[in-house]
Motif scaffolding. Structure first.
Motif, PDB file in Angstrom:
ATOM      1  N   MET A  39       0.837  -1.193   0.000  1.00 20.76           N
ATOM      2  CA  MET A  39       0.000   0.000   0.000  1.00 20.76           C
ATOM      3  C   MET A  39       0.874   1.246   0.000  1.00 20.76           C
ATOM      4  N   LYS A  40       0.636   2.087  -0.983  1.00 20.68           N
ATOM      5  CA  LYS A  40       1.483   3.270  -1.155  1.00 20.68           C
ATOM      6  C   LYS A  40       0.790   4.528  -0.630  1.00 20.68           C
ATOM      7  N   THR A  41       1.595   5.423  -0.086  1.00 24.95           N
ATOM      8  CA  THR A  41       1.073   6.693   0.414  1.00 24.95           C
ATOM      9  C   THR A  41       0.335   7.445  -0.689  1.00 24.95           C
ATOM     10  N   GLN A  42       0.879   7.391  -1.920  1.00 26.92           N
ATOM     11  CA  GLN A  42       0.261   8.172  -3.001  1.00 26.92           C
ATOM     12  C   GLN A  42      -1.113   7.634  -3.414  1.00 26.92           C
ATOM     13  N   ASP A  43      -1.458   6.425  -2.952  1.00 25.32           N
ATOM     14  CA  ASP A  43      -2.808   5.895  -3.215  1.00 25.32           C
ATOM     15  C   ASP A  43      -3.872   6.751  -2.536  1.00 25.32           C
ATOM     16  N   PHE A  44      -3.442   7.594  -1.589  1.00 25.65           N
ATOM     17  CA  PHE A  44      -4.400   8.379  -0.809  1.00 25.65           C
ATOM     18  C   PHE A  44      -4.326   9.866  -1.182  1.00 25.65           C
ATOM     19  N   TYR A  45      -3.821  10.121  -2.378  1.00 26.85           N
ATOM     20  CA  TYR A  45      -3.710  11.505  -2.837  1.00 26.85           C
ATOM     21  C   TYR A  45      -4.977  11.893  -3.592  1.00 26.85           C
ATOM     22  N   TYR A  46      -5.432  13.127  -3.398  1.00 29.74           N
ATOM     23  CA  TYR A  46      -6.489  13.667  -4.261  1.00 29.74           C
ATOM     24  C   TYR A  46      -6.164  15.127  -4.504  1.00 29.74           C
ATOM     25  N   ASP A  47      -6.752  15.675  -5.541  1.00 23.84           N
ATOM     26  CA  ASP A  47      -6.455  17.031  -5.945  1.00 23.84           C
ATOM     27  C   ASP A  47      -7.422  17.997  -5.272  1.00 23.84           C
TER      28      ASP A  47
ATOM     29  N   LEU B 253     -18.889   6.741  11.604  1.00 22.00           N
ATOM     30  CA  LEU B 253     -17.978   7.841  11.952  1.00 22.00           C
ATOM     31  C   LEU B 253     -18.460   9.159  11.374  1.00 22.00           C
ATOM     32  N   ILE B 254     -18.463  10.182  12.221  1.00 17.61           N
ATOM     33  CA  ILE B 254     -18.697  11.561  11.766  1.00 17.61           C
ATOM     34  C   ILE B 254     -17.324  12.217  11.747  1.00 17.61           C
ATOM     35  N   THR B 255     -16.939  12.771  10.609  1.00 23.46           N
ATOM     36  CA  THR B 255     -15.568  13.285  10.501  1.00 23.46           C
ATOM     37  C   THR B 255     -15.519  14.426   9.501  1.00 23.46           C
ATOM     38  N   ASN B 256     -14.459  15.209   9.538  1.00 24.44           N
ATOM     39  CA  ASN B 256     -14.282  16.263   8.539  1.00 24.44           C
ATOM     40  C   ASN B 256     -13.544  15.704   7.332  1.00 24.44           C
ATOM     41  N   PHE B 257     -13.220  16.566   6.389  1.00 29.37           N
ATOM     42  CA  PHE B 257     -12.447  16.140   5.220  1.00 29.37           C
ATOM     43  C   PHE B 257     -10.962  16.327   5.517  1.00 29.37           C
ATOM     44  N   HIS B 258     -10.180  15.329   5.177  1.00 33.84           N
ATOM     45  CA  HIS B 258      -8.782  15.276   5.622  1.00 33.84           C
ATOM     46  C   HIS B 258      -7.786  15.585   4.506  1.00 33.84           C
ATOM     47  N   LEU B 259      -6.562  15.888   4.929  1.00 35.81           N
ATOM     48  CA  LEU B 259      -5.509  16.221   3.974  1.00 35.81           C
ATOM     49  C   LEU B 259      -5.134  15.028   3.104  1.00 35.81           C
ATOM     50  N   PRO B 260      -4.815  15.305   1.840  1.00 35.93           N
ATOM     51  CA  PRO B 260      -4.369  14.222   0.960  1.00 35.93           C
ATOM     52  C   PRO B 260      -3.159  13.500   1.566  1.00 35.93           C
ATOM     53  N   GLU B 261      -3.107  12.201   1.378  1.00 39.86           N
ATOM     54  CA  GLU B 261      -1.977  11.362   1.815  1.00 39.86           C
ATOM     55  C   GLU B 261      -1.759  11.355   3.328  1.00 39.86           C
TER      56      GLU B 261
ATOM     57  N   ASP C  25       7.069   5.987   1.503  1.00 38.40           N
ATOM     58  CA  ASP C  25       6.241   5.559   0.372  1.00 38.40           C
ATOM     59  C   ASP C  25       5.342   4.407   0.768  1.00 38.40           C
ATOM     60  N   ASN C  26       5.888   3.544   1.629  1.00 34.12           N
ATOM     61  CA  ASN C  26       5.137   2.373   2.039  1.00 34.12           C
ATOM     62  C   ASN C  26       4.397   2.701   3.344  1.00 34.12           C
ATOM     63  N   VAL C  27       3.060   2.703   3.251  1.00 39.92           N
ATOM     64  CA  VAL C  27       2.219   3.110   4.374  1.00 39.92           C
ATOM     65  C   VAL C  27       2.587   2.406   5.684  1.00 39.92           C
ATOM     66  N   GLN C  28       2.818   1.094   5.605  1.00 39.46           N
ATOM     67  CA  GLN C  28       3.059   0.317   6.834  1.00 39.46           C
ATOM     68  C   GLN C  28       4.293   0.767   7.604  1.00 39.46           C
ATOM     69  N   GLU C  29       5.190   1.495   6.948  1.00 34.89           N
ATOM     70  CA  GLU C  29       6.425   1.916   7.629  1.00 34.89           C
ATOM     71  C   GLU C  29       6.254   3.220   8.418  1.00 34.89           C
ATOM     72  N   HIS C  30       5.074   3.858   8.284  1.00 35.22           N
ATOM     73  CA  HIS C  30       4.873   5.129   8.987  1.00 35.22           C
ATOM     74  C   HIS C  30       4.729   4.883  10.487  1.00 35.22           C
TER      75      HIS C  30
ATOM     76  N   ALA D  54     -14.474   2.679   5.067  1.00 31.16           N
ATOM     77  CA  ALA D  54     -15.421   2.665   3.942  1.00 31.16           C
ATOM     78  C   ALA D  54     -14.841   2.076   2.661  1.00 31.16           C
ATOM     79  N   GLY D  55     -13.544   1.731   2.701  1.00 28.85           N
ATOM     80  CA  GLY D  55     -12.911   1.264   1.462  1.00 28.85           C
ATOM     81  C   GLY D  55     -12.321   2.447   0.716  1.00 28.85           C
ATOM     82  N   ARG D  56     -11.097   2.276   0.242  1.00 29.96           N
ATOM     83  CA  ARG D  56     -10.396   3.379  -0.400  1.00 29.96           C
ATOM     84  C   ARG D  56     -11.157   3.909  -1.608  1.00 29.96           C
ATOM     85  N   ASP D  57     -11.704   3.024  -2.429  1.00 32.22           N
ATOM     86  CA  ASP D  57     -12.369   3.481  -3.655  1.00 32.22           C
ATOM     87  C   ASP D  57     -13.584   4.351  -3.345  1.00 32.22           C
ATOM     88  N   HIS D  58     -14.369   3.920  -2.354  1.00 28.35           N
ATOM     89  CA  HIS D  58     -15.544   4.714  -1.970  1.00 28.35           C
ATOM     90  C   HIS D  58     -15.122   6.083  -1.444  1.00 28.35           C
TER      91      HIS D  58
END
Length: 351
Positions: free
Chosen positions: A1-9, A303-311, A227-232, A322-326
């Motif tokens: 799982m890569k950090t960049q998988d969680f990027y959005y514009d 969960l009630i939550t705000n919108f979070h920073l990319p990555e 880059d690798n999420v699990q190493e954070h 909720a699943g990454r794609d959703h």
């Protein structure tokens, strides 16, 4: 799982710079975690989405004015620093230790070697740097006369996140209406949408409200640099769950109600304090739980939550639910619909 998988514009103008007049007037994006379907609502509508028997878990931590601006105290025996007398140093209190010591973030760090003393408010408060701890943070011991919290109120500023560039006019708008236990360096922002009136209506419907405490450190917002999420590596934060509050949550769960967390901090608290059988145990301690896709939730249902920073680790947490794609689709829709993002922004209900 890569950090960049969680990027959005995210267009910069969608980052909310100030809170709305009416706390509960924010927008609410409702996401069905199973199907990915979304609805666009107003936050007050949360009343129609909660059910009798549900348990709403809120984090009653209180943000302290944790940002201190001081001056370096000149020490004669240290010639090489001779020209640094009065250099401005900024300190951010992250985590309280024993005997007036705090783990802090110091800027600029290079001026903050062990032994350095910093004066705040012309010496009302003096901090001495004892040691460098993880991630380059500094351990600081404070000396003062009187009550630390009162001095902090007088000298400290609210530590707003770096993406908020406007000054906050009303300090209380960076606190939830139920903030009680002092100790956070950042607000549990999902809770900012609730008013006392809304909470009363929710209780009147037969929804239980349970309080937990997690003192939010800045580790929550620390960018994922690997880059690798699990190493954070997550920074640890102090949490506390009292006996009677744990009982409320366990009771709701046992009777088939949903456990709905307000904010990722409440989520991380109860997930840290639950066992494999989904029973929440009272207690306190430090948690560095890191929730990312693949995680099996032990007790939280929604969960009630705000919108979070990319990555960010928080994008990973909501993707675990909720699943990454959703999540990525819902965020794309939120951008298209011009929702307001981050701490003072709109909310999302993932159910």
């Amino acid at each position: 799982m890569k950090t960049q998988d969680f990027y959005y514009d995210l267009p910069e103008e969608l980052i909310a710079q100030s809170p709305l007049e009416d706390r509960s007037g924010s927008r609410l994006l409702v996401l069905n975690k199973k199907t990915g379907e979304t609805q666009h609502r107003i936050f007050k509508d949360i009343i129609q989405l909660l059910q009798k028997g549900d348990c709403l878990v809120i984090n009653n931590t209180k943000v302290i004015p944790a940002r201190l601006i001081g001056e370096k105290i000149h020490q004669h025996n240290n010639c090489e620093d001779g020209n640094e007398h009065g250099a401005k140093i900024e300190l951010l209190l992250l985590k309280r230790g024993e005997n007036d010591t705090w783990e802090t973030l110091v800027k600029p760090g290079k001026k903050a070697r062990p032994g350095t003393k910093i004066s705040f408010g012309n010496g009302i408060l003096v901090g001495e740097i004892l040691d460098v701890v993880e991630e380059g943070n500094r351990l600081v011991k404070f000396t003062y006369e009187g009550i630390f919290e009162e001095i902090l109120d007088q000298l400290g500023e609210m530590p707003l996140p770096p993406y908020i560039t406007q000054e906050l006019k009303d300090k209380d708008r960076y606190q939830t209406v139920y903030a009680k236990n002092e100790g956070s360096a950042a607000a549990p922002t999902a809770g900012l949408h609730f008013t006392n009136e809304l909470l009363e209506q929710i209780e009147a419907m037969g929804v239980t409200i349970a309080n937990v405490t997690l003192h939010v450190g800045l580790g929550t917002f620390r960018p994922v640099k690997v880059d690798n999420v699990q190493e954070h590596h997550m920074h640890s934060e102090f949490y506390q769950v009292l006996e009677e509050e744990a009982a409320k949550i366990n009771e709701a769960k046992k009777n088939g109600g949903r456990v709905i967390c307000v904010g990722t901090t409440s989520c991380r608290t109860i997930e840290s304090a639950s066992d494999e059988n989904g029973v929440l145990h009272a207690g306190s301690g430090d948690t560095s739980i890191f929730i990312y896709p693949g995680y099996k939730f032990k007790i939280m249902d929604a969960l009630i939550t705000n919108f979070h920073l990319p990555e960010s680790t928080l994008m990973m947490l909501v993707s675990a639910l909720a699943g990454r794609d959703h999540i990525m689709e819902a965020y794309k829709e939120a951008v298209k619909e011009r929702y307001r993002f981050f701490s003072f922004g709109d909310a999302m209900f993932i159910q």
